[in-house]
Scaffold this motif. Sequence first.
Motif, PDB file in Angstrom:
ATOM      1  N   MET A   1       0.886  -1.268  -0.036  1.00 50.20           N
ATOM      2  CA  MET A   1       0.641  -0.315  -0.094  1.00 50.20           C
ATOM      3  C   MET A   1       0.889   1.453  -0.213  1.00 50.20           C
ATOM      4  SD  MET A   1      -2.626   1.026   2.719  1.00 50.20           S
ATOM      5  CE  MET A   1      -1.488   1.789   3.585  1.00 50.20           C
ATOM      6  N   ALA A   3       0.266   5.272   0.776  1.00 47.07           N
ATOM      7  CA  ALA A   3      -0.365   5.864   1.608  1.00 47.07           C
ATOM      8  C   ALA A   3      -0.745   6.770   1.158  1.00 47.07           C
ATOM      9  CB  ALA A   3       0.488   6.071   3.250  1.00 47.07           C
ATOM     10  N   TYR A   6      -3.003  10.372   3.546  1.00 41.13           N
ATOM     11  CA  TYR A   6      -3.953   9.662   4.271  1.00 41.13           C
ATOM     12  C   TYR A   6      -4.585   8.128   3.954  1.00 41.13           C
ATOM     13  CZ  TYR A   6      -3.158  15.228   5.051  1.00 41.13           C
ATOM     14  OH  TYR A   6      -2.842  15.778   5.606  1.00 41.13           O
ATOM     15  N   ALA A   7      -4.372   7.381   3.935  1.00 40.48           N
ATOM     16  CA  ALA A   7      -4.540   5.792   3.973  1.00 40.48           C
ATOM     17  C   ALA A   7      -4.952   5.512   4.910  1.00 40.48           C
ATOM     18  CB  ALA A   7      -3.805   5.060   2.714  1.00 40.48           C
ATOM     19  N   HIS A   9      -6.888   2.362   7.235  1.00 40.95           N
ATOM     20  CA  HIS A   9      -7.443   1.541   6.210  1.00 40.95           C
ATOM     21  C   HIS A   9      -7.210   0.869   8.286  1.00 40.95           C
ATOM     22  CE1 HIS A   9      -3.306   2.298   7.101  1.00 40.95           C
ATOM     23  NE2 HIS A   9      -3.318  -0.034   7.556  1.00 40.95           N
ATOM     24  N   THR A  37      -3.052   8.112  -3.183  1.00 40.53           N
ATOM     25  CA  THR A  37      -3.127   7.083  -2.163  1.00 40.53           C
ATOM     26  C   THR A  37      -3.349   5.557  -3.454  1.00 40.53           C
ATOM     27  OG1 THR A  37      -3.916   7.828  -0.359  1.00 40.53           O
ATOM     28  CG2 THR A  37      -4.304   5.951  -0.391  1.00 40.53           C
ATOM     29  N   SER A  38      -2.600   4.153  -3.760  1.00 42.21           N
ATOM     30  CA  SER A  38      -2.994   3.183  -4.183  1.00 42.21           C
ATOM     31  C   SER A  38      -2.519   1.619  -3.516  1.00 42.21           C
ATOM     32  CB  SER A  38      -1.871   3.260  -5.041  1.00 42.21           C
ATOM     33  OG  SER A  38      -0.254   2.995  -4.955  1.00 42.21           O
ATOM     34  N   TYR A  39      -2.916   0.517  -4.120  1.00 40.99           N
ATOM     35  CA  TYR A  39      -2.545  -0.830  -3.030  1.00 40.99           C
ATOM     36  C   TYR A  39      -2.247  -2.030  -4.408  1.00 40.99           C
ATOM     37  CZ  TYR A  39      -4.118  -5.067  -0.837  1.00 40.99           C
ATOM     38  OH  TYR A  39      -4.211  -6.228  -0.202  1.00 40.99           O
ATOM     39  N   SER A 189      -9.307   6.363   1.668  1.00 38.29           N
ATOM     40  CA  SER A 189      -8.998   5.986   0.506  1.00 38.29           C
ATOM     41  C   SER A 189      -9.778   4.107   1.265  1.00 38.29           C
ATOM     42  CB  SER A 189      -7.608   5.532   0.152  1.00 38.29           C
ATOM     43  OG  SER A 189      -7.549   5.000  -0.461  1.00 38.29           O
ATOM     44  N   ARG A 191      -9.909   0.288  -0.457  1.00 35.98           N
ATOM     45  CA  ARG A 191      -9.281  -0.730  -1.053  1.00 35.98           C
ATOM     46  C   ARG A 191      -9.997  -1.588  -2.351  1.00 35.98           C
ATOM     47  NH1 ARG A 191      -8.058  -7.253   1.534  1.00 35.98           N
ATOM     48  NH2 ARG A 191      -6.293  -7.736  -0.625  1.00 35.98           N
TER      49      ARG A 191
END
Length: 222
Positions: A1, A3, A6-7, A9, A37-39, A189, A191
């Motif tokens: 992930m 972040a 601001y992620a 989770h 943000t990415s996953y 964010s 998933r």
Amino acid sequence: MVAGRYAMHYELAHELQPVRTLQAWINLPAADKLGPTSYVDLPRAAATRIEKPGVTARLHVGSVAGHAGADVQQFKVPITLLDAELEPSASIAHEVPGDHAVAIHVIDGAVCVGAEGPAVAARQTAWFDPEQAGTRSIAIEAQTPAFVIVYSGRPGGEPVVFGDPFLMTTPEENARAMADFQAGASAPSRRPAAHRRRHPPLRRRPQPHSKQDSRRARSGTS
């Protein structure tokens, strides 16, 4: 992930089963700290398998000795991630970029690392500072059946300042990040739907309703 900005989770084991978790926090470059943000899901089955006598390794991220895992560009920083299962006396020469710092964490068993390195037991980590550009090889030899995880990454060379849940480059940036978060400046964010797993509902313990019920709950009587 990644972040980024601001992620929010949850850290919940799949199907609420016991799990061993090892977290690696990677400091993003200052220019990417407030980026998108990415996953990225990295299932074990998708890793590049490397077979050697007595050794089964899986390369999850980066390029090692001509083998390629997931593209490091997804993570914004140059890193490698590999795990390896070794039979007693089996060894592997792990090649990493010479300018990477390297952490070898032993999950199970015991290994020797480096040319004349000491034994590293379960729940211990061997650390190597970066050297110079090019490639270097770190020998890992099992003293017992062993399972290790090897991380490497190029140091960013930027200041690192912790502040609450944020990791920025100055105290002022941390204060600004917290203020933005408390003001709701960034939405949580989620998933990606394709990677979400269904979890059974959490079972909460009944709360006692009286002093007598409280005493029973503490003593375990019925």
